[in-house]
Design a protein around this motif. Sequence first.
Motif, PDB file in Angstrom:
ATOM      1  N   UNK A   1     -10.990  -3.875   3.739  1.00 21.27           N
ATOM      2  CA  UNK A   1     -11.050  -3.966   5.196  1.00 21.27           C
ATOM      3  C   UNK A   1      -9.625  -4.107   5.734  1.00 21.27           C
ATOM      4  N   UNK A   2      -9.276  -3.290   6.727  1.00 21.84           N
ATOM      5  CA  UNK A   2      -7.956  -3.358   7.336  1.00 21.84           C
ATOM      6  C   UNK A   2      -7.956  -4.470   8.388  1.00 21.84           C
TER       7      UNK A   2
ATOM      8  N   UNK B   1      -3.677   5.953   5.750  1.00 21.69           N
ATOM      9  CA  UNK B   1      -4.039   4.841   4.867  1.00 21.69           C
ATOM     10  C   UNK B   1      -5.533   4.569   4.932  1.00 21.69           C
ATOM     11  N   UNK B   2      -6.108   4.543   6.126  1.00 15.86           N
ATOM     12  CA  UNK B   2      -7.547   4.309   6.271  1.00 15.86           C
ATOM     13  C   UNK B   2      -8.343   5.386   5.547  1.00 15.86           C
TER      14      UNK B   2
ATOM     15  N   UNK C   1       0.855  -1.186   0.000  1.00 21.12           N
ATOM     16  CA  UNK C   1       0.000   0.000   0.000  1.00 21.12           C
ATOM     17  C   UNK C   1       0.890   1.235   0.000  1.00 21.12           C
ATOM     18  N   UNK C   2       0.572   2.207  -0.847  1.00 16.60           N
ATOM     19  CA  UNK C   2       1.354   3.424  -0.956  1.00 16.60           C
ATOM     20  C   UNK C   2       0.558   4.609  -0.426  1.00 16.60           C
ATOM     21  N   UNK C   3       1.207   5.423   0.390  1.00 18.03           N
ATOM     22  CA  UNK C   3       0.596   6.643   0.907  1.00 18.03           C
ATOM     23  C   UNK C   3       0.738   7.760  -0.121  1.00 18.03           C
ATOM     24  N   UNK C   4      -0.244   8.649  -0.145  1.00 15.94           N
ATOM     25  CA  UNK C   4      -0.249   9.755  -1.108  1.00 15.94           C
ATOM     26  C   UNK C   4       0.137  11.060  -0.417  1.00 15.94           C
TER      27      UNK C   4
END
Length: 485
Positions: A211-212, A99-100, A58-61
């Motif tokens: 879903x995390x 991320x969420x 997962x990549x953060x923006x």
Amino acid sequence: MEEEFWEIEDKQHGWYYLFQQLDQVARANAGTQLIAKEPMNIIRNRYRDVLPIDDTRVKLNNTDCDYINANYVKEETVQRSYIMTQGPMGHTSSHFWQMVWEQNCAGIVMLNRCIEKGMNKCFQYWPAEVGQSLQFGPYIIENQFQQTEETFRLSMLTLSMSDSDEQVKTVQHFHYIKWPDFNVPRTPDDFLRFLNAVRRGGVLSPDCGPCVVHCSAGIGRSGTFALVDVILAQITKAGSTADINIQQTLLRMRTQRLGLIQTPDQLRFSYIAILHGADRACKGELDEDEDSDSDEDEEGVASENDSEEERTGQNDSDKPPPLPPRSSDSNKIPQVDLVKEDDHPPAVLKRTLSLSGSSSHSMSTTPELPADKEDDTPPPPPLPPRDNREPFLEEREEGNPPVEAPSSLNAENFMTSDDIHSTSEEATLRRRQAYQDKQARISTQVQDMKKNLQHQRGHSEQWTPKWLFIGVACIIFYLLLRALY
């Protein structure tokens, strides 16, 4: 599926060898983990050997560093999408909520406690009490509602940004509080109730974001949860267990996050939970509300930080779960009565087994295990340490070519009862041969040492009279010289 379970169960160390084979194939087909090893990203990893795969991370923006220890895990056959991640740390909690927010996640499934056996496993990244709020960077989290059940807590959280006018988002937080680290819940029924609560919340729907799911490392308990949910969803869709392949599904999931399901006991529990929920899944009843047998008052449940169980790590969940009964028809799993925490396994369970795999047959409600039989088969190699994950995942050095995987990953060619039996026999013969070779080497060394000692003793005994005679002669000669001069 039930026949597959009992074939593995009846083999000595069957679950251990199956787990090792699955782990070997998964590592051979895993992608690289180079991004997680960059200097700026190392401090964001809770464990240095549990790293996200580059292709599915997962990549953060909108940030200088887009790294977070998380992977997308998708199963397109049932439209399931998860984000598997580690338990947030103090300095990564803002990354977690970012991320969420960016992934539009509607639910968080937490499978560990913040403190387990006196060790910090996760940071308190959400407000534990109703009305409380926390802020991590620009993200503000407030607890609006909380419901406490016997084995889990449900919290309704609101997520907003202090520097943004965007609409406030609602996030459901499902916290399973009785799952010990490197272990399994006491009964699959408690776990299935929790899974049903998550499903009824709608957070697993394809209409919302992924879903995390997290525990401490984001692979052991998280992988168990995802595998059981996916397989039961496949059974619900197919209406039967005939064409369900648990091992192949787990291998697909492990290509997206390495290490999912961390111990043989967790793999075994996954099978048990699937068999217990298969009958209801075939009938489409798995998502219906369960009758609650708990009379525990919500206010009587101790808070997480003050819980004695969290400080000591000792609770009833350390007991092994009951096994499903044998059945002549593997596609029809008999309905099993729900087991309360303080009750013994029901009498319908004709066969019970401990976590070590020793079996017994009993018709009473409190079956007793027979005494261990004498067996000259050496035990398997020890499992990785409980609180040291370093030996568990073998890190691949940069630049080294990947290990070639077997030509076929089909479960029919990969793991059958004959394969397990032959593998066990070959491993047993290798261990016996190695033991015999070691004993022979030790015996040879002992004989050589004895010969050397005897030789030294004979040599010293041979020269002792000679040197004694020379010494006496020298003394006499000295005395004669003094007498003459």
